[in-house]
Design an enzyme around this catalytic site. Structure first.
Site, PDB file in Angstrom:
ATOM      1  N   GLU A   1     -15.454  11.059  -5.694  1.00  0.00           N
ATOM      2  CA  GLU A   1     -15.734  10.113  -4.760  1.00  0.00           C
ATOM      3  C   GLU A   1     -16.021  11.074  -3.420  1.00  0.00           C
ATOM      4  O   GLU A   1     -15.236  11.347  -3.045  1.00  0.00           O
ATOM      5  CB  GLU A   1     -14.756   9.025  -4.544  1.00  0.00           C
ATOM      6  CG  GLU A   1     -15.199   8.000  -3.550  1.00  0.00           C
ATOM      7  CD  GLU A   1     -13.922   6.787  -3.586  1.00  0.00           C
ATOM      8  OE1 GLU A   1     -13.360   6.406  -4.645  1.00  0.00           O
ATOM      9  OE2 GLU A   1     -13.847   6.085  -2.422  1.00  0.00           O
TER      10      GLU A   1
ATOM     11  N   LYS B   1      -5.177   1.824  -3.827  1.00  0.00           N
ATOM     12  CA  LYS B   1      -6.264   2.465  -4.559  1.00  0.00           C
ATOM     13  C   LYS B   1      -6.521   3.631  -3.761  1.00  0.00           C
ATOM     14  O   LYS B   1      -6.775   4.674  -4.195  1.00  0.00           O
ATOM     15  CB  LYS B   1      -7.274   1.659  -4.716  1.00  0.00           C
ATOM     16  CG  LYS B   1      -8.516   2.180  -5.505  1.00  0.00           C
ATOM     17  CD  LYS B   1      -9.408   2.775  -4.918  1.00  0.00           C
ATOM     18  CE  LYS B   1     -10.514   3.515  -5.622  1.00  0.00           C
ATOM     19  NZ  LYS B   1     -11.601   4.195  -5.065  1.00  0.00           N
TER      20      LYS B   1
ATOM     21  N   ASP C   1      -0.636  14.856 -15.399  1.00  0.00           N
ATOM     22  CA  ASP C   1      -0.960  13.485 -15.993  1.00  0.00           C
ATOM     23  C   ASP C   1      -1.164  12.241 -15.018  1.00  0.00           C
ATOM     24  O   ASP C   1      -0.129  11.786 -14.578  1.00  0.00           O
ATOM     25  CB  ASP C   1       0.055  13.314 -17.083  1.00  0.00           C
ATOM     26  CG  ASP C   1      -0.385  12.076 -17.890  1.00  0.00           C
ATOM     27  OD1 ASP C   1      -1.403  11.296 -17.345  1.00  0.00           O
ATOM     28  OD2 ASP C   1       0.181  11.684 -19.086  1.00  0.00           O
TER      29      ASP C   1
ATOM     30  N   HIS D   1     -18.399   6.202   4.822  1.00  0.00           N
ATOM     31  CA  HIS D   1     -18.603   6.319   3.535  1.00  0.00           C
ATOM     32  C   HIS D   1     -19.970   6.439   3.088  1.00  0.00           C
ATOM     33  O   HIS D   1     -20.241   7.366   2.462  1.00  0.00           O
ATOM     34  CB  HIS D   1     -18.061   4.990   3.144  1.00  0.00           C
ATOM     35  CG  HIS D   1     -17.366   4.690   1.911  1.00  0.00           C
ATOM     36  ND1 HIS D   1     -16.081   5.030   1.717  1.00  0.00           N
ATOM     37  CD2 HIS D   1     -17.918   4.614   0.561  1.00  0.00           C
ATOM     38  CE1 HIS D   1     -15.693   4.939   0.205  1.00  0.00           C
ATOM     39  NE2 HIS D   1     -16.923   4.598  -0.256  1.00  0.00           N
TER      40      HIS D   1
HETATM   41  C1  MEV Z   1     -12.045   3.549  -1.357  1.00  0.00           C
HETATM   42  O1  MEV Z   1     -12.252   4.325  -2.472  1.00  0.00           O
HETATM   43  C2  MEV Z   1     -10.756   3.210  -0.846  1.00  0.00           C
HETATM   44  C3  MEV Z   1     -10.800   2.297   0.235  1.00  0.00           C
HETATM   45  O2  MEV Z   1     -11.139   1.252  -0.078  1.00  0.00           O
HETATM   46  C4  MEV Z   1      -9.076   2.241   0.754  1.00  0.00           C
HETATM   47  C5  MEV Z   1      -8.637   1.073   1.669  1.00  0.00           C
HETATM   48  O3  MEV Z   1      -9.521   0.076   1.788  1.00  0.00           O
HETATM   49  O4  MEV Z   1      -7.760   0.945   2.109  1.00  0.00           O
HETATM   50  C6  MEV Z   1     -11.517   2.689   1.672  1.00  0.00           C
END
Ligand code: MEV
Length: 441
Positions: free
Chosen positions: A85, A280, A296, A393
């Site tokens: 990513e 995430k 792992d 991003h």
């Molecule tokens: C993207 O991979 C992760 C985010 O969505 C985490 C978040 O929203 O805190 C940017």
């Protein structure tokens, strides 16, 4: 369409590829070229990778990046991260730099024990089973000595074995619930070997136990397996600074920033739709280091998300507060990691990553990985509550779009410059590239 095949695993690598290309790619040689393009020219290294799994046809690359400037417990680290990513490594590096000037990260190991269970069925009197268990327990441990001997030399081993009555959930269901300390090893093989030995001894001894009836003697072992839920293999990482030190540019007032940051964390604490995304983002950092260090990540993921739901509702792994004008941001996370065994001594890039981290102990690695998660979350929240996530991003994604349209190095340079002041979107990049190509014609 596919077709079934028997004996596939016995075919040579090139015959496997032939079969795949014939069956799924209409004998298209380009598919074969793509597969072979990723073979390593060093035969020994290729063989090593071939032998990690069954039916290897090629290698699947992920970028290995590094995020420098992580000050952790007073020691500087450059953290290796394997991830696809685009914005993750950049966000980690930025967060590391931010906290470098504010005292860095502090980590504490809260606990390091792991769990394994023998699940079995017993139809009979529970008191008799308890009696039998207390008699056989020393033998469960002594029969495992050949397995535990080396681990004990390193300070680990079996900590305890308990008998658990689970008949309220499933009739006749009981467990041997064992706790282990595995020091620098992740310990999956060690734990599973001990459990299988417990099961064997338990079953054999039950057959010879005079107080059991014939039915009771017939203990039915269902399975013996470690648990990837490790709430007692827990690490905490934390950053803190005076609220007024929180801004590193003039764009945002540090008090507004702190207030919004805490609101964002509180939302992730109470709202599962948000906590999943919040966590995430944390796992973007965690998994990348877990993977780079040969651990792992599926085990880590499963354990972390179970921990995030431990109070009955999925919730944030990080927390934040302001007390006496001090901003505090922390994570508590279960991480069962190893720095010996498994891939750690086999995969050259894993070895290199561990060397880069000054050959950490498993405890030190728990600290480093938790910091990567905290830093990632800090970076994500900082963007979300200020510019929004898309600005950074899409800037990082720009290169992916340029590569998708096979931009030359010169086109890349010009467009990276152009998008320093323009909003990146897929269509804006395509338009800019088309204009550039028309001008250059
Ligand atoms: C993207 O991979 C992760 C985010 O969505 C985490 C978040 O929203 O805190 C940017």
């Amino acid at each position: 369409m596919g077709k079934p095949i028997s004996g596939f695993s016995k075919l040579s690598k090139s015959k496997k590829i032939d079969w795949i290309v014939d069956t799924y790619f209409a004998q298209n040689t380009n598919a074969k070229n793509i597969i072979k393009q990723y073979w390593n020219s060093n035969d020994k290294l290729q063989q090593l990778h071939d032998e990690f799994i069954e039916n290897t046809i090629t290698n699947y690359y992920l970028p290995l990046g590094v995020a420098p400037n992580f000050l952790i417990n007073g020691k500087l680290h450059t953290i290796p991260m394997a991830i696809e990513e685009s914005s993750v490594v950049a966000a980690a590096s930025k967060a590391a730099k931010f906290w470098l000037d504010r005292g860095g990260f502090k980590t504490t190991i809260i606990s390091t024990t792991k769990i394994g269970q023998v699940h079995f069925m017993y139809s009979g009197d529970f008191e008799k089973l308890q009696h039998f268990f207390s008699q056989v327990k020393p033998k469960l441990i002594s029969d495992s000595k050949p397995i535990t001997k080396n681990m004990e030399k390193r300070g680990g081993g079996i900590l305890d074995i308990e008998l658990k009555d689970k008949t309220a959930d499933i009739p006749n269901y009981y467990q041997l619930h064992a706790t282990f300390e595995t020091q620098d090893a992740m310990g999956a093989n060690f734990i599973n070997s001990c459990l299988e030995q417990f099961a064997k001894t338990f079953k054999t001894e039950a057959k010879a136990y005079a107080d059991f009836s014939d039915a009771e003697k017939n203990i039915d072992i269902v399975m013996s397996i470690l648990s990837n839920y490790v709430p007692n293999c827990l690490v905490r990482a934390e950053v803190s600074c005076p609220v007024d030190d929180l801004s590193d540019d003039d764009k945002i007032n540090p008090r507004t920033f702190a207030k919004k940051f805490i609101q964002a964390v509180k939302i992730a604490e109470v709202e599962p739709y948000r906590s999943v995304t919040h966590n995430k983002g944390i796992m973007n950092g965690i998994d990348a280091v877990v993977l780079a260090t040969g651990n792992d990540f599926r085990a880590v993921e499963a354990g972390v998300h179970a921990y995030a739901s431990r109070n009955g509702q999925y919730s944030s792994l990080t927390h934040a507060s302001i007390e006496n004008d001090i901003f505090r941001f922390w994570i508590e996370i279960p991480l069962a990691l190893g720095t010996v065994g498994g891939l750690t001594g086999l995969h050259p890039l894993v070895k290199l990553s561990l060397e880069l981290l000054h050959k950490p102990s498993a405890k030190e690695l728990m600290g480093i990985v938790s910091v990567a998660g905290l830093a990632q979350n800090f970076g994500a929240l900082r963007s979300l509550i200020t510019t929004g996530i898309q600005e950074g991003h899409m800037k990082m994604h720009l290169m992916n779009i340029l590569n998708q349209f096979e931009a030359t190095n010169s086109e890349k340079e010009q467009l990276i410059e152009h998008f320093k002041t323009q909003t990146v979107s897929h269509s804006a990049v395509v338009d800019a590239l088309n204009i550039l190509r028309r001008v250059e014609k």
